[in-house]
Each structure stands twice: as C-alpha cells, then as structure tokens.
Design an enzyme around this catalytic site. Structure first.
Site, PDB file in Angstrom:
ATOM      1  N   GLY A  72     -11.814  -8.552  -2.207  1.00 45.35           N
ATOM      2  CA  GLY A  72     -11.604  -9.635  -1.249  1.00 45.35           C
ATOM      3  C   GLY A  72     -10.594 -10.683  -1.646  1.00 45.35           C
TER       4      GLY A  72
ATOM      5  N   GLY B 160     -13.567  -3.895  -0.002  1.00 45.60           N
ATOM      6  CA  GLY B 160     -14.950  -3.450   0.164  1.00 45.60           C
ATOM      7  C   GLY B 160     -15.329  -2.368  -0.836  1.00 45.60           C
TER       8      GLY B 160
ATOM      9  N   LYS C 292     -20.197 -17.439  -0.722  1.00 43.27           N
ATOM     10  CA  LYS C 292     -21.643 -17.257  -0.555  1.00 43.27           C
ATOM     11  C   LYS C 292     -22.325 -16.445  -1.644  1.00 43.27           C
ATOM     12  CE  LYS C 292     -21.798 -17.538   4.459  1.00 43.27           C
ATOM     13  NZ  LYS C 292     -21.913 -16.761   5.676  1.00 43.27           N
TER      14      LYS C 292
ATOM     15  N   ARG D 265       0.822  -1.223   0.000  1.00 42.69           N
ATOM     16  CA  ARG D 265       0.000   0.000   0.000  1.00 42.69           C
ATOM     17  C   ARG D 265       0.848   1.261   0.000  1.00 42.69           C
ATOM     18  NH1 ARG D 265      -4.770  -2.160   4.028  1.00 42.69           N
ATOM     19  NH2 ARG D 265      -6.011  -3.077   2.369  1.00 42.69           N
TER      20      ARG D 265
END
Ligand code: AMP
Length: 395
Positions: A353, A376, A197, A35
């Site tokens: 993710g 996110g 999911k 980062r």
C-alpha cells in the site's frame, strides 16, 4: 522453486502472466510504466534464449469489452520498453488468439487483449483457463500484484502445465525478499507498521510477533494503542472498538519478548489540512481539539537509533499524513534512517500500500533493499497466507 533461470526457452513459446495494469491518461497514454519495466528482465531472458513470448494481463476493472480498458493502448509503450515491435491479439482466447500465438515466430512478442473482458477470468473458470493454456508451451507467472487472486490466468491455468511452469524474475524476487524478512532473517529484526488503522494491520501484527525483535507502531494506528493505555489523544484518529485488541497485542508482545515502540511525541494539528496550526505534544497528552498527524522530533530520534541497530527491516505504512507536505517529515526522517541502515548492510523491505507510494514520492526506492510491487499480495504474504498464484507453481 523453479524460475525462468532453470529453463532454456530456445524454440519455446512462453505464456507469461504479467501485471500491465498501468495508469493511462485521458488520451490513453501510459503515465507510469514501472510495471512494464518490472517485467522486462523476464521477457528479455526468454527472447535471448531464442524463445517467443505471449503476454497476458488485465487492465482496470472493465465490465465486458470496454474500449477504454483495451490493452491495445499500451502496445507502443511495451514495444518501446522492450525494443521489439509487439504484436497484438484483439481477444485473449478463441480463434484470434490461437492463430496469433500459432503464427508467432521465435524472438517475437504477442500481447493479448485484456483478460478481464471475459468474466471467466476473475471467476477462475477452468474452461477459460484451458483455452489460455493453448497459447504457450511453458507457463510463467510474473505478476506478484495478482498472485493473491485465484483467477484463471494467475492460478487455474498452471494445472495445464504440470511440468512446464515457473516463476518469472519479478515474482521470484518478491518471494525471496519476503522470505529474507520472515524466515531467513538476520537479527535483530524490526517491523515498522504505520498507516491509518489497526484493523487493516491486525493479522500482520499477529503473524509477525513470532518473527521480530522490535516493533514500531506509528501513524494513525498508534492512537488506538495510546488511548487504550489511558492517554489523552484529542481528536486524533482512533478505533475505539479495537482498544482491547491493542492491549492484547501489547500483552502478547511482552510474552514473546518483542519490544514495542510507539511514538513518544507527535506533531499535532488543529485542522486536517496542510496549513493548519501545529504544535509538538507528548503523545499521551494531546489537547482537546488537536490531532496527531506526524511523529515528533524525539520519536524520530528514537526510531533512528532502533533502525540503525537492526539487521533486517520490514516497513509498511507511513508515520504520518505524508500526503500533506507539513506532515510528511516523520515519514521522510524514517526513510532516511532506513536508507542509512541499508547502506551499512541492513536488509530493508518496503511493501504494501501507501508506504510504497511514500518511498517513491520521497525518492527512497533505490536506497532500500527491495520495494515490493504488490500491495494486497504483499499484505497477504505478511499475514502469513500462502498466495494461490504462488502455490499453483510450487504444486
Ligand atoms: P495504510 O494504507 O493503512 O498504510 O494507511 C496510509 C494512510 O494513513 C495514509 O493515507 C496516511 O495519510 C494515513 N495516516 C498516517 N498517519 C495518520 C494520522 N496520524 N492521522 C490520520 N491519518 C494518518
């Protein structure tokens, strides 16, 4: 879209929101500086113009001023990466910060203490944002990872720079890449959604159905679709309450002319562990007591063909339990297919993710067109939301 390339920073102090939320070991040493490296081009451009830089970031989720979350720990690492000795202000607002910023000379870099030592940051407090705004002449947002939060430093502060605000290089690249996939995309467009999911990806699926020609649904998510269509999935992961939704997605896709591809075969395991017994099964016929943990060989071949026929690819989510070596082969095969398509001119974006973790783990980051830095924030962009941090600059 105004970026740092549109501004000459000579004689100006840039207040830059960066994402230096980096991992530290028990001795407070930075273990992954990705980062910091990612923010370097923006900082260097401003210094080379003849400007000065005030950096603000959060680190972790401190409750008040906790020493272990101090950005002081990363000063040396940032200095090493930038090739400039970075100064440090032990508070991000108030007298300490204001005098450090005031005394900063052109060519110098100041890092402010963790923004989240003040609860006002995450509350998006306007007075706190106003105090931050005193520390620079131009506001630059280069933190995609927090662009989906309406925090003081990511969004609210921008209103104090009505004519002097812009995107940093990193944030601009993220915006351009998402646009290339969702708006200005070259057809055929393929989205690959994997992961555990359906429920966490449903809004993305609904948003992209209007934008893609092909949709691969892989990983744990696929079993809800298979069961909903009458398949036998053994003890594979499944969200029973999402079966109706899965059928509705398939119906919507058909109406919109989107071709949906679900794995035809899977690696099934008798236990959720790396050394479980395995067998290859038809995905619609997994024996009781076995669970699908990876895409099978036939599926990998079919996906390879679709990937290589696509001109634009979005990849979010692994095809199997890639954290376990025995179940990583489907995800690796997909990465190889995407790398090959990219080499032949396809635009490929990996984001959100765990797919980013998978891409890094298997060394694909330089073989795809763009790897997003914001988990996110990328997911919310793919859901079609306008991120507050981006909107605040555009306004
Ligand atoms: P996500 O964060 O939604 O992209 O999900 C990523 C997670 O999905 C990873 O931790 C994978 O191990 C998990 N996953 C992928 N395929 C399966 C599967 N067949 N069964 C269980 N978990 C899976």
């Amino acid at each position: 879209m105004k970026t740092i390339q549109d501004i000459n920073f000579e004689g100006k102090k840039a207040l830059i929101r960066v994402d230096f939320n980096v991992p530290l070991d028990e001795n407070f040493k930075v273990t992954d500086a990705t980062r910091i490296e990612a923010a370097k081009p923006t900082i260097i451009k401003i210094l080379e113009d003849g400007g000065a830089v005030v950096l603000m970031s959060h680190l972790g989720r401190p409750k008040g001023a906790e020493v272990k979350f101090s950005l002081q720990h990363i000063v040396e690492k940032v200095s090493e990466i930038l090739g400039v000795q970075v100064k440090f202000a032990s508070n991000c607002v108030g007298e300490v910060a204001e005098s450090a910023a005031f005394n900063l000379k052109m060519g110098e870099v100041l890092l402010l203490e963790n923004l989240r030592f003040h609860a006002e940051e995450t509350k998006g407090d306007i007075e706190f944002a106003k105090q931050l705004s005193k520390l620079g002449d131009v506001y630059v947002n280069d933190a995609f990872g927090t662009a989906h939060r309406a925090h003081a430093s990511t969004t609210i502060v921008a209103q104090f720079f009505p004519n002097n605000k812009c995107f940093g290089n990193l944030l601009a690249q993220e915006i351009i890449s998402i646009k290339k996939v969702l708006e200005d995309s070259e057809k055929p467009v393929l989205a690959i959604l994997g992961g555990a999911k359906v429920s966490s990806k449903i809004t993305i699926i609904e948003n992209i159905l209007d934008k893609v020609d092909h949709l691969i649904i892989g990983g744990g998510m696929s079993f809800t679709f298979v069961k909903a269509q009458g398949g036998k999935i053994g003890k594979s992961i499944c969200e029973d309450d999402k079966q109706a939704l899965a059928l509705d997605i398939l119906k919507q896709a058909k109406e919109k002319g989107v071709q949906v591809h679900i794995p035809v075969d899977v690696v099934a395991a008798d236990d959720f562990s790396n050394d479980a017994n395995t067998q290859i099964c038809d995905i619609y016929n997994i024996p009781d007591g076995w669970e699908g943990v990876d895409a099978g060989p036939k599926s990998r071949e079919i996906f390879d063909k679709i990937v290589n026929e696509s001109k634009t690819i979005l990849w979010n989510g692994p095809l199997g339990v890639f954290e376990m070596e025995s179940f990583a082969q489907g995800t690796i095969a997909l990465g190889n297919s995407i790398a090959n398509a990219t080499k032949n001119g396809t635009f490929s974006l990996v984001g959100g993710g765990d797919s980013v973790a998978a891409v890094k783990q298997f060394g694909f980051q330089d073989k795809v067109s763009y790897v997003s830095t914001g988990g996110g924030a990328m997911l919310e962009s793919l859901e079609g939301k306008t991120l507050p941090g981006i909107e605040a600059i555009l306004k």
